[in-house]
Design a protein around this motif. Structure first.
Motif, mmCIF file in Angstrom:
data_model
loop_
_atom_site.group_PDB
_atom_site.id
_atom_site.type_symbol
_atom_site.label_atom_id
_atom_site.label_comp_id
_atom_site.label_asym_id
_atom_site.label_seq_id
_atom_site.Cartn_x
_atom_site.Cartn_y
_atom_site.Cartn_z
ATOM 1 N N ARG A 25 -8.917 -12.063 -6.825
ATOM 2 C CA ARG A 25 -8.369 -10.764 -7.276
ATOM 3 C C ARG A 25 -9.277 -9.632 -6.588
ATOM 4 O O ARG A 25 -10.343 -9.903 -6.679
ATOM 5 N N ALA A 26 -8.636 -8.456 -5.971
ATOM 6 C CA ALA A 26 -9.596 -7.390 -5.741
ATOM 7 C C ALA A 26 -8.960 -6.012 -6.437
ATOM 8 O O ALA A 26 -7.581 -5.905 -6.154
ATOM 9 N N GLU A 27 -9.822 -5.540 -7.423
ATOM 10 C CA GLU A 27 -9.184 -4.446 -7.975
ATOM 11 C C GLU A 27 -9.798 -3.113 -7.487
ATOM 12 O O GLU A 27 -11.112 -2.917 -7.804
ATOM 13 N N ARG A 28 -9.112 -1.981 -7.212
ATOM 14 C CA ARG A 28 -9.617 -0.837 -7.083
ATOM 15 C C ARG A 28 -9.869 -0.018 -8.205
ATOM 16 O O ARG A 28 -9.120 0.250 -8.889
ATOM 17 N N LEU A 29 -11.266 -0.035 -8.471
ATOM 18 C CA LEU A 29 -11.763 0.699 -9.583
ATOM 19 C C LEU A 29 -11.608 2.223 -9.573
ATOM 20 O O LEU A 29 -11.454 2.710 -10.470
ATOM 21 N N SER A 30 -11.725 2.749 -8.251
ATOM 22 C CA SER A 30 -11.933 4.159 -8.134
ATOM 23 C C SER A 30 -11.823 4.369 -6.684
ATOM 24 O O SER A 30 -11.679 3.388 -5.841
#
Ligand SMILES: Cc1cc2nc3c(=O)[nH]c(=O)nc-3n(C[C@H](O)[C@H](O)[C@H](O)COP(=O)(O)OP(=O)(O)OC[C@H]3O[C@@H](n4cnc5c(N)ncnc54)[C@H](O)[C@@H]3O)c2cc1C
Length: 322
Positions: A25-30
């Protein structure tokens, strides 16, 4: 048979090896951080020592993937001998977290546009994308060779860096002993890039957002380090951080201090040793900013250079050397 047993006794398992992995998964943190979680059966043996453990990430070549990437310990020499169009790009990153039971590794990428292969890849990473990680092998006695945070026994720790050092600083903060004291000063591109991190009560964590997208790296970090040093001569709790103090120090920042220099060292990591009662500083980020901070700490603040680890993680206007 006897010979191979003897060889395996005298020759320890290599510290680093190549792991095949794919994006889980790739999660945009900011706006400027993306956390990519890699998964793969081979990650069961991935090193768990943490702190600022560095790895190399190898990116695929369009249409060829990793078909040309050399296997084995001597991969770098073999890679250099390949024609340019068959050399996979690779870049250095920090392990943000490891979950061997789930065969997962997290890496936090600071996004800086499509200028480099790593940032461009990370911005588009999606489930199933394949990548090679050259990282520590948990079963090797030398699995910690890629760790540069070696404070020894000190009273105070100063961690300072830009967004590329944020993953390492966060990982270090999470592993500090509960009674640690000091500060973590982390410069990020915008106020929305402030991340959550757990730190010991005695460690002041300051996220320093640059004033604009065009602002120079070090704009907030350099004055914040100077401010912290000035306040550290008295107990830190007695003098809370103020942006006014940081701004005043910023005025004293000369252009020369932020200038790029080819003849200055960009990396020095002292061996961990006991520095009773002393401060250990760990600095990482854009090379000219980090070298100027090191100069300030050693020349002006009087720290022994063996108390200062500094790492030019990247250089403005230059791709990472391969
Ligand atoms: C030990 C170590 C650990 C590191 N850990 C991390 C990490 O966990 N997360 C992370 O994001 N980075 C980390 N870095 C920094 C990262 O390796 C560099 O930013 C790298 O240059 C990114 O590669 P690229 O392909 O995106 O850009 P490159 O092809 O290397 O560079 C292309 C251009 O982009 C510029 N550039 C590179 N990085 C930045 C940036 N952040 N902001 C603005 N311009 C930039 C260069 O000056 C160059 O002009 C680490 C570096 C080291 C040495």
């Amino acid at each position: 048979m006897l010979t191979s047993v003897a060889e395996s006794v005298v020759r320890p398992r290599p510290a680093y090896r190549t792991f095949r992995a794919a994006v889980a998964r790739a999660e945009r943190l900011s706006p400027h951080f993306v956390r990519v979680t890699f998964a793969g059966e081979e990650l069961a043996d991935f090193g768990t020592a943490g702190l600022d453990q560095r790895v190399k990430l190898v990116f695929p070549i369009e249409g060829r993937g990793f078909a040309d990437f050399p296997a084995g310990e001597d991969w770098y020499r073999a890679w250099r001998e390949l024609p340019a169009d068959r050399r996979n790009a690779f870049r250095t990153y920090t392990v943000r977290a490891v979950r061997p039971g789930r065969r997962e590794v997290d890496v936090d990428f600071a996004l800086h546009g499509d200028l480099g292969p790593a940032s461009a890849w990370a911005a588009r990473a999606s489930e199933g994308d394949e990548l090679l990680i050259i990282g520590p092998d948990e079963r090797s006695p030398e699995r910690t060779v890629g760790i540069d945070f070696r404070p020894g026994a000190v009273d105070t720790v100063l961690l300072a860096g830009d967004e590329t050092a944020a993953p390492a600083i966060c990982a270090i903060l999470e592993q500090l002993p509960a009674d640690a004291s000091g500060a973590a000063l982390i410069e990020v591109p915008s106020p929305a890039d402030v991340l959550q991190v757990a730190a010991p009560e005695g460690v002041e964590v300051r996220w320093l957002a640059r004033s604009s997208a065009d602002a120079v790296h070090g704009e907030r970090l350099v004055p914040a380090v100077r401010d912290w040093v000035a306040r550290a001569t008295t107990p830190i709790d007695d003098r809370p951080a103020t942006d006014a103090a940081a701004d005043a120090s910023a005025a004293a920042l000369s252009a020369a201090e932020l200038a790029d220099g080819d003849d200055v060292p960009l990396w020095d990591v002292p061996e961990g040793r006991s520095l009773d009662g002393a401060c250990y500083a760990w600095l990482a980020g854009e090379a000219s900013v980090i070298t100027s901070l090191r100069r300030f700490l050693v020349r002006d603040a009087g720290l022994d250079r063996r108390q200062v680890a500094f790492m030019g993680y990247w250089r403005r206007g230059r791709a990472e050397l391969e």
